[in-house]
Design a protein around this motif. Sequence first.
Motif, short mmCIF file in Angstrom:
data_model
loop_
_atom_site.label_atom_id
_atom_site.label_comp_id
_atom_site.label_asym_id
_atom_site.label_seq_id
_atom_site.Cartn_x
_atom_site.Cartn_y
_atom_site.Cartn_z
N TYR A 109 -7.39 10.49 6.40
CA TYR A 109 -8.11 9.33 5.85
C TYR A 109 -8.64 8.44 6.97
N ARG A 164 -12.21 3.20 1.11
CA ARG A 164 -11.21 2.14 1.03
C ARG A 164 -11.73 0.84 1.65
N VAL A 203 -2.04 9.58 0.18
CA VAL A 203 -2.72 9.14 1.41
C VAL A 203 -2.33 10.09 2.53
N TYR A 204 -3.32 10.56 3.25
CA TYR A 204 -3.11 11.53 4.33
C TYR A 204 -3.62 10.94 5.65
N TRP A 227 4.26 10.39 7.02
CA TRP A 227 3.17 11.02 6.26
C TRP A 227 3.75 12.02 5.25
N ARG A 255 -12.25 14.93 1.00
CA ARG A 255 -12.57 13.63 0.43
C ARG A 255 -13.12 13.79 -0.99
N TYR A 264 -4.30 -0.70 0.84
CA TYR A 264 -3.76 0.35 -0.03
C TYR A 264 -3.41 1.59 0.78
N ALA A 265 -4.33 2.01 1.63
CA ALA A 265 -4.08 3.20 2.44
C ALA A 265 -3.06 2.92 3.53
N GLU A 315 -3.51 9.99 -5.87
CA GLU A 315 -3.56 8.79 -5.04
C GLU A 315 -2.91 8.99 -3.68
N HIS A 335 0.48 2.32 1.81
CA HIS A 335 0.86 3.05 0.62
C HIS A 335 2.22 3.73 0.72
N GLU A 336 2.44 4.53 1.74
CA GLU A 336 3.72 5.23 1.80
C GLU A 336 4.89 4.31 2.12
#
Length: 449
Positions: A352, A300, A348-349, A322, A252, A306-307, A346, A310-311
């Motif tokens: 998160y 977030r 995202v995993y 992912w 993080r 957003y998270a 930016e 995102h993908e």
Amino acid sequence: MAEQHWIRARHEFRGLRTAEHFFTVPLNHGLVEAWGTKEGHVPNESTGETITVFAREYSSTEYSEEEAARLPWLLFLQGGPGGRGNRVTSLAGWMKAAAKDFRILMLDQRGTGLSTPVEQHTLALRGNAAEQAEYLAHFRADSIVADSEFIRRTLGSAPWSVLGQSFGGFCALTYLSFAPEGLREVMITGGLAPIQGPADRVYRATFRRVAARNAEYFAWYPEDREVVTRIARHLQETPEYLASGERLTPERFQMVGSFLGGNTRVDALHYLLEDAFVETAAGPRLSEAFLEQVRSLVSRTANPLYAVLHESIYGQGEATKWAAWRVLEEYPEFEPTAAEPLLTGEMVYPWYFDQDPALVPYRDVAELLAAKEDWAPLYDPHRLATNTIPVAAAVYKDDIYVDHELSMETVAAVRGLQPWVTGDFHHDGIGEDGEGIFRRLFGLVRGAR
């Protein structure tokens, strides 16, 4: 359907005039599904369910109300996903330039701001994770464009102008693909999405750009190379907690690499790092001031969409699975356990959704969206190849969020798109010299030399 459009309030202050517009729009526009259905699949009819989309109108008080009402509209599509419209208190930057010729309409994209919100408590009302995922499938660029076109027609506007920043530029390409009849001209800043290919290629390019930006930063501030490594090692060995209660993990902490995405922010990273440690009776610990600044960068809470989504902005006809997390395996220098770990951007995993308390309630729905295989196409390559709408785009050579090479592929794929390629700005260029960038792009779409 309920009343389609109403204005709640109007205000004037510091040279600008605002009006607060609310629109009742279909959750499922119907046409959205028709745009991207697989062969032989019959699109679902609209369920009849509606949501509210909010937009704030901005104009200059240099014009009377009557004069302003005759100005054409400029729709601004902001970054994201999951970003609400900017709240401004004066006309500055690109808005100052745009207000000379336009009324500006600033959307709160569906799910954000004063639009029907998506947050853990409201999403829980949708039912189980599968039902929540089905709902959120209507919150991508295709639905945002359908909202925009619905709003344009409701306002009785002629084809309008669009300015898209970052993800807003992705939306503008979707607009060109599926509703070009609603557009007079399009301007894009840092937002030329790849129109074909899996999400994996996006993240391979992104990791390369971020690695290069790390190298550039540590060349400027060589002392910070040791500080970043020291913090990562410290967090592996010593529990440190943010004021919100959760543990700050090394991965993080690496998210502070978001500073690397701009000329106006990158030097602030040095100021963040310079007072990271304080001496205590128990030995060196991270300072409270440092932890508080980091908390605002790694949480977030303010924009969970957003998270979650995102993908999906890269999902076209297949699951993203992912992508950033899988591609990370090819770039071990970003692992927090690396000898000199790099800061991330930016991406995202999946972790998160375990480590950020604001995202824990979304864990199951995020997994379903990552596994979703039937995403509709977001772009029409044939329509873009035969485009007739004036388009200009600022392409930043060293943008760590929207890769230059992939952007230039898109330039070649969109007929008539005029690129302005520059190394003077990074992804936040519009915040650094918005007035100059807007004027440059506006001149291109209007034929200025």
